[in-house]
Design a protein around this motif. Structure first.
Motif, PDB file in Angstrom:
ATOM      1  N   TRP A 134      16.451  -5.376  -0.272  1.00 27.70           N
ATOM      2  CA  TRP A 134      17.537  -4.518   0.223  1.00 27.70           C
ATOM      3  C   TRP A 134      17.083  -3.550   1.312  1.00 27.70           C
ATOM      4  N   HIS A 135      15.979  -3.877   1.965  1.00 32.56           N
ATOM      5  CA  HIS A 135      15.488  -2.975   3.013  1.00 32.56           C
ATOM      6  C   HIS A 135      16.394  -2.956   4.242  1.00 32.56           C
ATOM      7  N   ARG A 136      16.267  -1.868   4.972  1.00 32.24           N
ATOM      8  CA  ARG A 136      16.857  -1.725   6.314  1.00 32.24           C
ATOM      9  C   ARG A 136      18.381  -1.824   6.325  1.00 32.24           C
ATOM     10  N   ARG A 137      18.994  -1.268   5.260  1.00 32.00           N
ATOM     11  CA  ARG A 137      20.469  -1.213   5.231  1.00 32.00           C
ATOM     12  C   ARG A 137      20.943   0.216   5.045  1.00 32.00           C
ATOM     13  N   GLY A 138      20.048   1.166   5.353  1.00 29.57           N
ATOM     14  CA  GLY A 138      20.444   2.567   5.295  1.00 29.57           C
ATOM     15  C   GLY A 138      20.355   3.191   3.910  1.00 29.57           C
ATOM     16  N   ILE A 139      19.848   2.429   2.933  1.00 26.27           N
ATOM     17  CA  ILE A 139      19.832   2.939   1.556  1.00 26.27           C
ATOM     18  C   ILE A 139      18.733   3.998   1.369  1.00 26.27           C
ATOM     19  N   GLY A 140      17.569   3.753   1.957  1.00 26.90           N
ATOM     20  CA  GLY A 140      16.475   4.732   1.858  1.00 26.90           C
ATOM     21  C   GLY A 140      16.869   6.071   2.460  1.00 26.90           C
ATOM     22  N   ARG A 141      17.514   6.015   3.607  1.00 26.43           N
ATOM     23  CA  ARG A 141      17.922   7.281   4.247  1.00 26.43           C
ATOM     24  C   ARG A 141      18.941   8.022   3.385  1.00 26.43           C
ATOM     25  N   LYS A 142      19.873   7.283   2.796  1.00 29.72           N
ATOM     26  CA  LYS A 142      20.873   7.936   1.926  1.00 29.72           C
ATOM     27  C   LYS A 142      20.199   8.599   0.733  1.00 29.72           C
TER      28      LYS A 142
ATOM     29  N   THR B 109       0.824  -1.211   0.000  1.00 34.57           N
ATOM     30  CA  THR B 109       0.000   0.000   0.000  1.00 34.57           C
ATOM     31  C   THR B 109       0.865   1.270   0.000  1.00 34.57           C
ATOM     32  N   CYS B 110       2.162   1.133  -0.280  1.00 33.43           N
ATOM     33  CA  CYS B 110       2.987   2.339  -0.378  1.00 33.43           C
ATOM     34  C   CYS B 110       2.706   3.079  -1.678  1.00 33.43           C
ATOM     35  N   THR B 111       2.080   2.411  -2.642  1.00 35.13           N
ATOM     36  CA  THR B 111       1.548   3.105  -3.819  1.00 35.13           C
ATOM     37  C   THR B 111       0.104   2.662  -3.983  1.00 35.13           C
TER      38      THR B 111
ATOM     39  N   THR C 115       4.567   2.367   8.083  1.00 33.61           N
ATOM     40  CA  THR C 115       5.337   2.925   9.204  1.00 33.61           C
ATOM     41  C   THR C 115       6.810   3.154   8.845  1.00 33.61           C
ATOM     42  N   ALA C 116       7.362   2.320   7.933  1.00 30.81           N
ATOM     43  CA  ALA C 116       8.767   2.509   7.547  1.00 30.81           C
ATOM     44  C   ALA C 116       8.940   3.840   6.826  1.00 30.81           C
ATOM     45  N   SER C 117       8.042   4.112   5.904  1.00 32.08           N
ATOM     46  CA  SER C 117       8.110   5.353   5.140  1.00 32.08           C
ATOM     47  C   SER C 117       7.978   6.574   6.059  1.00 32.08           C
ATOM     48  N   ILE C 118       7.015   6.508   6.960  1.00 35.00           N
ATOM     49  CA  ILE C 118       6.772   7.644   7.865  1.00 35.00           C
ATOM     50  C   ILE C 118       7.972   7.839   8.796  1.00 35.00           C
ATOM     51  N   ALA C 119       8.491   6.731   9.337  1.00 32.58           N
ATOM     52  CA  ALA C 119       9.636   6.838  10.256  1.00 32.58           C
ATOM     53  C   ALA C 119      10.870   7.370   9.535  1.00 32.58           C
ATOM     54  N   LEU C 120      11.071   6.918   8.292  1.00 34.28           N
ATOM     55  CA  LEU C 120      12.218   7.413   7.518  1.00 34.28           C
ATOM     56  C   LEU C 120      12.120   8.926   7.334  1.00 34.28           C
ATOM     57  N   GLN C 121      10.949   9.384   6.925  1.00 38.82           N
ATOM     58  CA  GLN C 121      10.792  10.821   6.683  1.00 38.82           C
ATOM     59  C   GLN C 121      10.976  11.612   7.986  1.00 38.82           C
TER      60      GLN C 121
ATOM     61  N   SER D 261       9.702  10.696  -3.865  1.00 39.17           N
ATOM     62  CA  SER D 261       9.373   9.265  -3.960  1.00 39.17           C
ATOM     63  C   SER D 261      10.655   8.472  -3.774  1.00 39.17           C
ATOM     64  N   ILE D 262      10.559   7.374  -3.055  1.00 42.04           N
ATOM     65  CA  ILE D 262      11.728   6.492  -2.859  1.00 42.04           C
ATOM     66  C   ILE D 262      11.259   5.050  -2.860  1.00 42.04           C
ATOM     67  N   TYR D 263      11.920   4.230  -3.632  1.00 41.81           N
ATOM     68  CA  TYR D 263      11.595   2.796  -3.654  1.00 41.81           C
ATOM     69  C   TYR D 263      12.892   2.004  -3.621  1.00 41.81           C
ATOM     70  N   ILE D 264      13.057   1.223  -2.564  1.00 40.15           N
ATOM     71  CA  ILE D 264      14.217   0.349  -2.423  1.00 40.15           C
ATOM     72  C   ILE D 264      13.790  -1.066  -2.820  1.00 40.15           C
ATOM     73  N   HIS D 265      14.624  -1.754  -3.583  1.00 44.35           N
ATOM     74  CA  HIS D 265      14.305  -3.138  -3.940  1.00 44.35           C
ATOM     75  C   HIS D 265      13.968  -3.903  -2.655  1.00 44.35           C
TER      76      HIS D 265
HETATM   77  C1  LIG Z   1      10.498   3.120   3.209  1.00 48.26           C
HETATM   78  C2  LIG Z   1      11.784   2.627   2.556  1.00 48.26           C
HETATM   79  C3  LIG Z   1      12.164   3.583   1.436  1.00 48.26           C
HETATM   80  C4  LIG Z   1      12.876   2.642   3.640  1.00 48.26           C
HETATM   81  O1  LIG Z   1      14.101   2.326   3.006  1.00 48.26           O
HETATM   82  P1  LIG Z   1      15.210   1.453   3.764  1.00 48.26           P
HETATM   83  O2  LIG Z   1      16.436   1.505   2.959  1.00 48.26           O
HETATM   84  O3  LIG Z   1      14.647   0.113   4.071  1.00 48.26           O
HETATM   85  O4  LIG Z   1      15.369   2.280   5.127  1.00 48.26           O
HETATM   86  P2  LIG Z   1      16.709   2.606   5.933  1.00 48.26           P
HETATM   87  O5  LIG Z   1      17.448   1.349   6.218  1.00 48.26           O
HETATM   88  O6  LIG Z   1      17.449   3.693   5.239  1.00 48.26           O
HETATM   89  O7  LIG Z   1      16.100   3.141   7.295  1.00 48.26           O
HETATM   90  C5  LIG Z   1      16.093   4.519   7.624  1.00 48.26           C
HETATM   91  C6  LIG Z   1      15.092   4.750   8.743  1.00 48.26           C
HETATM   92  O8  LIG Z   1      13.772   4.511   8.263  1.00 48.26           O
HETATM   93  C7  LIG Z   1      12.994   3.910   9.308  1.00 48.26           C
HETATM   94  N1  LIG Z   1      12.614   2.544   8.911  1.00 48.26           N
HETATM   95  C8  LIG Z   1      13.046   1.869   7.817  1.00 48.26           C
HETATM   96  N2  LIG Z   1      12.438   0.662   7.758  1.00 48.26           N
HETATM   97  C9  LIG Z   1      11.632   0.594   8.823  1.00 48.26           C
HETATM   98  C10 LIG Z   1      10.731  -0.399   9.288  1.00 48.26           C
HETATM   99  N3  LIG Z   1      10.546  -1.564   8.643  1.00 48.26           N
HETATM  100  N4  LIG Z   1      10.019  -0.143  10.417  1.00 48.26           N
HETATM  101  C11 LIG Z   1      10.181   1.012  11.093  1.00 48.26           C
HETATM  102  N5  LIG Z   1      11.040   2.003  10.686  1.00 48.26           N
HETATM  103  C12 LIG Z   1      11.742   1.785   9.584  1.00 48.26           C
HETATM  104  C13 LIG Z   1      13.877   3.903  10.542  1.00 48.26           C
HETATM  105  O9  LIG Z   1      13.710   5.143  11.182  1.00 48.26           O
HETATM  106  C14 LIG Z   1      15.246   3.798   9.904  1.00 48.26           C
HETATM  107  O10 LIG Z   1      16.269   4.250  10.750  1.00 48.26           O
HETATM  108  P3  LIG Z   1      17.036   3.189  11.711  1.00 48.26           P
HETATM  109  O11 LIG Z   1      17.449   2.039  10.861  1.00 48.26           O
HETATM  110  O12 LIG Z   1      18.188   4.006  12.227  1.00 48.26           O
HETATM  111  O13 LIG Z   1      16.043   2.804  12.756  1.00 48.26           O
HETATM  112  C15 LIG Z   1      11.648   1.172   2.036  1.00 48.26           C
HETATM  113  O14 LIG Z   1      11.084   0.398   3.053  1.00 48.26           O
HETATM  114  C16 LIG Z   1      10.785   1.050   0.803  1.00 48.26           C
HETATM  115  O15 LIG Z   1      11.259   1.141  -0.320  1.00 48.26           O
HETATM  116  N6  LIG Z   1       9.466   0.856   1.029  1.00 48.26           N
HETATM  117  C17 LIG Z   1       8.511   0.766  -0.040  1.00 48.26           C
HETATM  118  C18 LIG Z   1       8.349   2.083  -0.753  1.00 48.26           C
HETATM  119  C19 LIG Z   1       7.959   3.230   0.155  1.00 48.26           C
HETATM  120  O16 LIG Z   1       7.269   3.095   1.149  1.00 48.26           O
HETATM  121  N7  LIG Z   1       8.411   4.417  -0.256  1.00 48.26           N
HETATM  122  C20 LIG Z   1       8.152   5.658   0.434  1.00 48.26           C
HETATM  123  C21 LIG Z   1       9.329   6.140   1.185  1.00 48.26           C
HETATM  124  S1  LIG Z   1       9.375   7.863   1.535  1.00 48.26           S
END
Ligand SMILES: CC(C)(COP(=O)(O)OP(=O)(O)OC[C@H]1O[C@@H](n2cnc3c(N)ncnc32)[C@H](O)[C@@H]1OP(=O)(O)O)[C@@H](O)C(=O)NCCC(=O)NCCS
Length: 169
Positions: free
Chosen positions: A92-100, A28-30, A126-132, A85-89
């Motif tokens: 490859w989640h949770r390796r700091g790529i989205g934040r970068k 539901t991210c899109t 919640t991942a998207s919201i927490a990242l932002q 907009s950000i989409y990580i494969h």
């Molecule tokens: C949301 C998304 C972009 C995060 O990318 P990611 O590379 O997995 O995230 P990162 O490893 O860089 O995490 C950065 C921060 O985001 C938050 N976060 C990421 N994944 C999370 C999860 N599963 N649950 C809670 N918080 C999360 C945390 O605050 C995290 O910081 P921390 O690792 O120090 O706790 C990725 O899950 C994704 O592509 N999701 C589908 C598309 C989407 O939702 N896009 C909108 C993003 S703005």
């Protein structure tokens, strides 16, 4: 793990398309329901302008995520507001790529003279919201049941990051 961020090229369109379509079908991210075609994504890429960059995150030469700044509203007065907009494969989640990628988008938005970045997210993302939030975005509003996917109504939260403290600039 070394993650490189670079401008996207036309050769990346297939990867962008594949990464995105996974979420169309599974997440539901899109709120897109039907998978996009490669031709649609190519047309999207070809229509980009310099103020609306597309970027790629690469790990050891493999593209593992992408990001973009896009028009938020086509009325001219909104020209300095962009949507991120950000989409990580999904492997490859949770390796700091989205934040970068998001930090890089913020830097680029500043350099390009944008004033506000908007981020929208389904409230269950919640991942998207927490990242932002981790990069300073603040919630400005929430809409109830404006989307429908996977058989249920979905709420959307909007967040914004203001790039310039002086509102008159
Ligand atoms: C949301 C998304 C972009 C995060 O990318 P990611 O590379 O997995 O995230 P990162 O490893 O860089 O995490 C950065 C921060 O985001 C938050 N976060 C990421 N994944 C999370 C999860 N599963 N649950 C809670 N918080 C999360 C945390 O605050 C995290 O910081 P921390 O690792 O120090 O706790 C990725 O899950 C994704 O592509 N999701 C589908 C598309 C989407 O939702 N896009 C909108 C993003 S703005």
């Amino acid at each position: 793990m070394q993650t490189q961020i670079r401008d996207a090229a036309s050769a990346d369109v297939g990867t962008i398309h594949e990464i995105y379509n996974y979420y169309v079908e599974n997440c539901t991210c899109t709120f897109q329901i039907e998978p996009e075609t490669l031709a649609e994504r190519q047309a999207w890429f070809d229509a980009r302008r310099p103020e609306h960059p597309v970027t790629i995150a690469e790990v050891q030469g493999t593209a593992v995520g992408w990001a973009a700044l896009s028009t938020w509203n086509s009325r001219k007065g909104y020209a300095r507001t962009v949507e991120a907009s950000i989409y990580i494969h999904h492997d490859w989640h949770r390796r700091g790529i989205g934040r970068k990628l998001l930090q890089d988008l913020i830097n680029r938005a500043r350099e390009l003279g944008h004033h506000v970045i908007i981020g929208g997210a389904c409230t269950e993302q919640t991942a998207s919201i927490a990242l932002q939030e981790s990069l300073g975005f603040q919630t400005v509003g929430q809409f109830r049941e404006v989307g429908f996917k996977f058989g249920r109504w979905l709420d959307v939260v909007y967040l914004q990051l203001s790039l310039e403290p002086d509102e008159s600039s």
